[in-house]
Design an enzyme around this catalytic site. Sequence first.
Site, short mmCIF file in Angstrom:
data_model
loop_
_atom_site.label_atom_id
_atom_site.label_comp_id
_atom_site.label_asym_id
_atom_site.label_seq_id
_atom_site.Cartn_x
_atom_site.Cartn_y
_atom_site.Cartn_z
N TYR A 104 0.81 -0.98 0.05
CA TYR A 104 0.00 -0.15 -0.10
C TYR A 104 0.99 1.31 0.13
O TYR A 104 1.96 1.25 0.67
CB TYR A 104 -0.93 -0.09 1.10
CG TYR A 104 -1.58 1.25 1.24
CD1 TYR A 104 -3.13 1.35 0.83
CD2 TYR A 104 -1.11 2.44 2.08
CE1 TYR A 104 -3.63 2.56 0.62
CE2 TYR A 104 -1.99 3.42 2.38
CZ TYR A 104 -3.17 3.61 1.37
OH TYR A 104 -4.03 4.76 1.67
N GLU A 158 -3.00 7.61 -4.50
CA GLU A 158 -2.97 6.23 -4.04
C GLU A 158 -2.76 5.08 -4.88
O GLU A 158 -3.30 5.12 -6.00
CB GLU A 158 -4.23 5.99 -3.06
CG GLU A 158 -4.33 4.89 -2.14
CD GLU A 158 -5.68 4.61 -1.33
OE1 GLU A 158 -5.69 5.00 -0.35
OE2 GLU A 158 -6.54 4.17 -2.12
#
Lengths: 285, 285, 381, 381
Positions: free
Chosen positions: D102, D190
Amino acid sequence: MSILVNKNTRLLVQGITGREGSFHTQQMVDYGTNVVAGVRAGKGGEWIHGVPVFDTVQEAVEATGANTSVVYVPARFAADAIYEAADGGIELIVCITERIPVLDMVKICGYLDAKNVRLVGPNCPGLITPDEAKVGIIPGSIVMPGPIGVVSRSGTLTYEVVYALTSRGIGQTTCVGIGGDPVNGTSFIDVLQMFEADSETEQVIMIGEIGGTDEEKAAAYIAHHMTKRVTAFIAGRTAPAGRRMGHAGAIVEGKSGTAEGKIAALEAAGVRVAANPDEIVGMVA
Amino acid sequence: MSILVNKNTRLLVQGITGREGSFHTQQMVDYGTNVVAGVRAGKGGEWIHGVPVFDTVQEAVEATGANTSVVYVPARFAADAIYEAADGGIELIVCITERIPVLDMVKICGYLDAKNVRLVGPNCPGLITPDEAKVGIIPGSIVMPGPIGVVSRSGTLTYEVVYALTSRGIGQTTCVGIGGDPVNGTSFIDVLQMFEADSETEQVIMIGEIGGTDEEKAAAYIAHHMTKRVTAFIAGRTAPAGRRMGHAGAIVEGKSGTAEGKIAALEAAGVRVAANPDEIVGMVA
Amino acid sequence: MNLHEYQAKRLFAKEGVPIPHGDVASTPTQARAVARDLGGKVVVKAQVLTGGRGKAGGVKLANTPDEAEALARRILGMNIKGLTVRKVLIDEQSPGIQQEIYLAVLIDRARRLPMMMASAAGGMDIEEVAETAPEKIFRVHIDPNIGLRQYQTTYLASGMDLPQNLWPDFHKVAAGLYAAFLKNDASLAEINPLVITGAGKLMALDGKMSIDDNALYRHADLEEMRDVDEEPPAEQEARLSGVNYIQLDGEIGCMVNGAGLAMATMDIIKLFGGEPANFLDIGGGAKSDQVATALRIILSDPRVKAVLFNVFGGIVRGDEVARGIIEALSQIDASVPMVVRLLGTNAEEGLRILEEANMATATTLSEAAQKAVQLAKGVQR
Amino acid sequence: MNLHEYQAKRLFAKEGVPIPHGDVASTPTQARAVARDLGGKVVVKAQVLTGGRGKAGGVKLANTPDEAEALARRILGMNIKGLTVRKVLIDEQSPGIQQEIYLAVLIDRARRLPMMMASAAGGMDIEEVAETAPEKIFRVHIDPNIGLRQYQTTYLASGMDLPQNLWPDFHKVAAGLYAAFLKNDASLAEINPLVITGAGKLMALDGKMSIDDNALYRHADLEEMRDVDEEPPAEQEARLSGVNYIQLDGEIGCMVNGAGLAMATMDIIKLFGGEPANFLDIGGGAKSDQVATALRIILSDPRVKAVLFNVFGGIVRGDEVARGIIEALSQIDASVPMVVRLLGTNAEEGLRILEEANMATATTLSEAAQKAVQLAKGVQR
């Protein structure tokens, strides 16, 4: 006493020739604020509502000793105006302008911190010390002098509460709108600290809203450092959850961005939280 | 006493695995400097000359309590190393690396000032407090403890003077090479101030060179704030005027960049200026 | 590294600074062609990396392509302060100039920030203005984190009493100059004069730019602009091997580590009656092959009658230097006498190597300088 | 403004972040062609501006162009959380994924700085990781003046125990993500997951990006990426006229100035037993024509049974608001009852205008809300 603005405020208006700047300069002058100068490049030498206009802040400060500025210029020129005020020797900058990009604010806040210059706002209604100085756009007619300090992230919601106070004969030391943008110059904690230190402020009203973690941080501060009674209202209990993108916001804020989270944190800190703005007045009376 | 580095220095070496870093780490360890850690990304966990290596400054500081760092990394990685040291909690950064672009230094100096971190250098030989700590590349063999503070913009010229002092049995409190780059972290005035405040330093030797106005500013400082005797040498009396481009440099510096200008300013401030480096020793004896 | 006027102006123009139409020419024929394309009325300007070309006759007006060709023929090959003119810039003339402004950005070492300076009294005599009427020069410091702001150029424009209708254009020129300064890692970017043309527009008539040598590694495009023709061959070789060398007129070659010590060594040679033949700093971290190159460069100067090595080891190691000297001497037929002074890091090992090779050594700087001066005089006899 | 996955990934790729080969398709036939060009083994992904598309069946693997076409037919037109899928992204499959990481950049409001977050526990459950094992998420704050530094990405990579041979690549990906964040004035950028492929390379399999609406004026290219199909027409009209409007499910339309007061007004409507039909903030400096547009938008919702105006003048002036209301009502056939509450700057003048037009008014917010709730119920009867 009071905080941030008072009879010693020597106010400079940036963007004094614009629609908003000109209108609110008149309002501030009428209220009795000591408006000493205005700035608009290319209009140096003119006068507006009895206030002299200069080409640059530096010239204005040299000529008039201005120590506070209020910024009404459009968003794309606002960063320039704030930097100019800081470089020109202004100690307190109040930025009314809304829609300034957040990355501009990140740079501005870093720059001002290094220079030790205070910014209130942006996207805020400014501040007012009743019968002394009105800096920004809070209507002078709704305030009166008294023992309550008011600090708020919201603009018009502040008026709502202050109007209700004044209608019931409860006056204010200073009303401060810090603005609701994600990144701004002055936080709840900054203002709470000043109210705690101000001898005339007896109680504080704090008006928050959903998003961010500023209210939660304020709650922790109140629990450990405030002796004065704080009463709060948080707007947005019924606001729908936005269509959230990505996980990053949730990772950072967890449950703390919601109205429930904020109210719980404040109540845990001993703060009484009103269910609707009209209720607040009864709670401080 | 002494200034900047001493027995309490806990030194971190940035670029410890490189040719220069490794060689001079050995020298610093041999001198008795308390070298507690080295940093080189990707070599964390290794040991060099008995010093543990870490991947990042943050890890090194957490593990060893390092408070000072010395930078030996190549020029294009030096800015990164300095920022890393400052962010990692280092209080004093000594940058030996030369050829760092000046605009990088402009940003670095602004960043460090805001963080209140001191940088000595770049492009400097570092500093040494005899019998306590050697941080950088000043040969340990040429110094001895004593009452003279030495500060210099030049590297090897410093050795020259210090060697002459030591050969005559005159010791030093601390020898500081501030580096000769146009923009650097620590100025003559910064160091003079520290020597003035240091109880063991009885006299100061200041070694300057042509270019810039740092010596002139130091002269003004000495005239108004120094009680201790300062003796100086300025290199470059016979240096040819470069083929100058444009007028800007001359507008800024006027006559003050020349050896004559600097010597005149220093002498006006009561500083005795030696005609050659060998002469200095006799002047402080 | 200094750029030519035409190079600097092109970099300014890239950032939106108006410059005259024009082009560079290496031959009179090319100059004629450029002048013809520009309509005939042009200015012919020597491109040479030194000041004072105007007084030397390196800048002339032409009214026809023929005149331009004739002027180019006269200017090309001209020697200005020791440099040969190899290129001329042919710019269209700017008639009816109303005002000459000075505008520059440089690093203010004292404040450790870029600074912009502007004056309404531009043109040739700006240094005199700086000395006699400094209040006519307006300065703003630029925080690189926030860049040059409009209020700063407003301050300059208002200080210079620039007509108000030109303030927006002046901001664009100033912002363009600063952008060129920043993007190219310049240590100086200067427009002198920036003129108000007869048509009431701002235009950069001349431009100067110096690039920070330490930043050239990230500007391959600028490195290509280097005019190697203007660089003495020995200095070029030195630069390519990382040695800082400037040729002078004396007879004692110097090889020193560190600029400060190199200057002090030159100073002391002069103090003892000698004349240094060069400034040479072998720099920090010098390896033995660099030392060898440096020695070759020193000896390539026929005026050199003695060589003084003065190396105080710190980051440079004495043994490396000694090996470099020995290696160089094994390749070069050096009939010139030499004195070596070696101290500091690994000096013992270095001295051992030198003594094995029967080199003359000295201990103090005064002793070394005196020996070198005597040796140089001995050769003269 | 939120971007689609394919738009975000293209912006990341521009800054050097590796992404799978792929292209977007609006029809099954296009999807087939893209899949064929990619060699057949692809993933078909619904492009829709909401989360949870995976669970809704909007992401599927195909092994042949035929399968890709069939999947695209199934996914295109699908309704995911109220939004219709109008585009699919066809990406080549990344076989043998070793790890899912992530990685994100966003603004940390508390520190007032951009922050990069990374975790070795990437993929779908990152929020759970944040709650149950926060020590597995590594964070660095980025000073915009000096940018993301290599030591910071080293800290993240070392914290995540990323294989050391991938550290330089990870730095490039992280630097690319930050560059995309910065250049496009994003509030969020992201990558989830950033994978280590079977070949041992880093690759961004998914991407999300939100752009700061206030900065769109300087990003015409991004404004063009806006997917107006995903925006309710009323919200689109509101946005274009500078009004902040979000449609909800209730029956009391609200027009308020200021987001805080608008939320408080909604809260109090609910407190008195009503349901707000919308959030509407006419903003600071609203002019009378904006007020008119806002009223038209509110009344375009057929569920609205009463309208509550709550305007406390500060920068907004009461007389302007009153004129806007009157003007709007003169153009619209409004059978819906209304309550107006007007206070603050120029409120007296505004109230005079409204009373002349026989509008119902209220003094306190409670009174106004109670009246509106009653009026809405009255219509229901």
